[in-house]
Design a protein around this motif. Structure first.
Motif, PDB file in Angstrom:
ATOM      1  N   ARG A   1       2.136   1.776   6.709  1.00 38.09           N
ATOM      2  CA  ARG A   1       1.644   0.331   7.398  1.00 38.09           C
ATOM      3  C   ARG A   1      -0.067   0.174   6.967  1.00 38.09           C
ATOM      4  O   ARG A   1      -0.253  -0.812   6.593  1.00 38.09           O
ATOM      5  CB  ARG A   1       1.831   0.358   8.823  1.00 38.09           C
ATOM      6  CG  ARG A   1       2.080  -0.689   9.350  1.00 38.09           C
ATOM      7  CD  ARG A   1       2.656  -0.666  10.926  1.00 38.09           C
ATOM      8  NE  ARG A   1       2.006   0.234  11.789  1.00 38.09           N
ATOM      9  CZ  ARG A   1       2.495   1.396  11.953  1.00 38.09           C
ATOM     10  NH1 ARG A   1       3.798   1.768  11.815  1.00 38.09           N
ATOM     11  NH2 ARG A   1       1.860   2.392  12.889  1.00 38.09           N
ATOM     12  N   LEU A   2      -0.487   1.378   6.886  1.00 38.81           N
ATOM     13  CA  LEU A   2      -2.169   1.382   6.711  1.00 38.81           C
ATOM     14  C   LEU A   2      -2.300   0.931   5.337  1.00 38.81           C
ATOM     15  O   LEU A   2      -3.008   0.087   4.984  1.00 38.81           O
ATOM     16  CB  LEU A   2      -2.619   2.781   6.897  1.00 38.81           C
ATOM     17  CG  LEU A   2      -4.023   2.800   6.660  1.00 38.81           C
ATOM     18  CD1 LEU A   2      -4.997   1.795   7.157  1.00 38.81           C
ATOM     19  CD2 LEU A   2      -4.492   4.190   6.908  1.00 38.81           C
ATOM     20  N   THR A   3      -1.714   1.635   4.254  1.00 39.04           N
ATOM     21  CA  THR A   3      -1.842   1.143   2.967  1.00 39.04           C
ATOM     22  C   THR A   3      -1.559  -0.159   2.570  1.00 39.04           C
ATOM     23  O   THR A   3      -2.280  -0.968   1.885  1.00 39.04           O
ATOM     24  CB  THR A   3      -1.227   2.290   1.754  1.00 39.04           C
ATOM     25  OG1 THR A   3       0.080   2.452   2.137  1.00 39.04           O
ATOM     26  CG2 THR A   3      -1.952   3.630   1.888  1.00 39.04           C
ATOM     27  N   GLU A   4      -0.562  -0.751   3.275  1.00 36.35           N
ATOM     28  CA  GLU A   4       0.113  -2.150   2.798  1.00 36.35           C
ATOM     29  C   GLU A   4      -1.104  -3.058   3.502  1.00 36.35           C
ATOM     30  O   GLU A   4      -1.611  -4.108   2.768  1.00 36.35           O
ATOM     31  CB  GLU A   4       1.199  -2.367   3.686  1.00 36.35           C
ATOM     32  CG  GLU A   4       2.356  -1.879   2.742  1.00 36.35           C
ATOM     33  CD  GLU A   4       2.545  -2.364   1.610  1.00 36.35           C
ATOM     34  OE1 GLU A   4       2.389  -3.686   1.351  1.00 36.35           O
ATOM     35  OE2 GLU A   4       2.984  -1.500   0.730  1.00 36.35           O
ATOM     36  N   ALA A   5      -1.838  -2.825   4.659  1.00 33.20           N
ATOM     37  CA  ALA A   5      -2.897  -3.614   5.119  1.00 33.20           C
ATOM     38  C   ALA A   5      -3.990  -3.293   4.545  1.00 33.20           C
ATOM     39  O   ALA A   5      -4.683  -4.669   4.459  1.00 33.20           O
ATOM     40  CB  ALA A   5      -3.248  -3.176   6.527  1.00 33.20           C
ATOM     41  N   VAL A   6      -4.180  -2.455   3.823  1.00 26.74           N
ATOM     42  CA  VAL A   6      -5.518  -2.206   3.238  1.00 26.74           C
ATOM     43  C   VAL A   6      -5.378  -2.908   1.817  1.00 26.74           C
ATOM     44  O   VAL A   6      -6.565  -3.668   1.281  1.00 26.74           O
ATOM     45  CB  VAL A   6      -5.807  -0.594   2.712  1.00 26.74           C
ATOM     46  CG1 VAL A   6      -6.761  -0.563   1.743  1.00 26.74           C
ATOM     47  CG2 VAL A   6      -6.182   0.077   4.046  1.00 26.74           C
TER      48      VAL A   6
END
Length: 116
Positions: free
Chosen positions: A79-84
């Motif tokens: 979820r973090l890498t997609e948002a980044v």
């Protein structure tokens, strides 16, 4: 913690507002992984030469590496890498004449990690 490193192609030097990206990135990371914004530290490394597979000249790359204390689930990291990546695309929207290759990875810090 988190320790964030952003490698970027030199061709993006004028089109990539790095301080603005970091200031937007820190609260996003903090909210996603449940830490304090003040804990986020980002450094940028300009890569003078980059080559993307057999792509023509003009392709550029940005890779964001986020090192976290252990304990986050693979789903949280994804979820973090997609948002980044979404945030990165927004901050590179003004870059013209290039084909961007963007990537992000969230990983656990080694057990030897210490800070003062």
């Amino acid at each position: 913690m988190p320790q964030i490193t952003v490698d970027y192609s030199a061709e993006l030097a004028d089109a990539f507002d790095r301080p603005a990206f970091a200031l937007a990135l820190h609260p996003l990371v903090a909210e996603t992984v449940d830490t304090k914004t003040a804990a986020c530290k980002t450094r940028f490394r300009r890569a003078e030469e980059t080559v993307v597979a057999d792509a023509p000249a003009g392709d550029v790359l940005v890779h964001v590496d986020i090192s976290l204390l252990p304990g986050r689930t693979p789903e949280t990291k994804a979820r973090l890498t997609e948002a980044v990546l979404e945030l990165l695309r927004a901050h590179l929207a003004t870059a013209t004449g290039t084909t961007p290759h963007l990537s992000a990875e969230a990983r656990d810090l080694d057990a030897s990690y210490r800070k003062v």
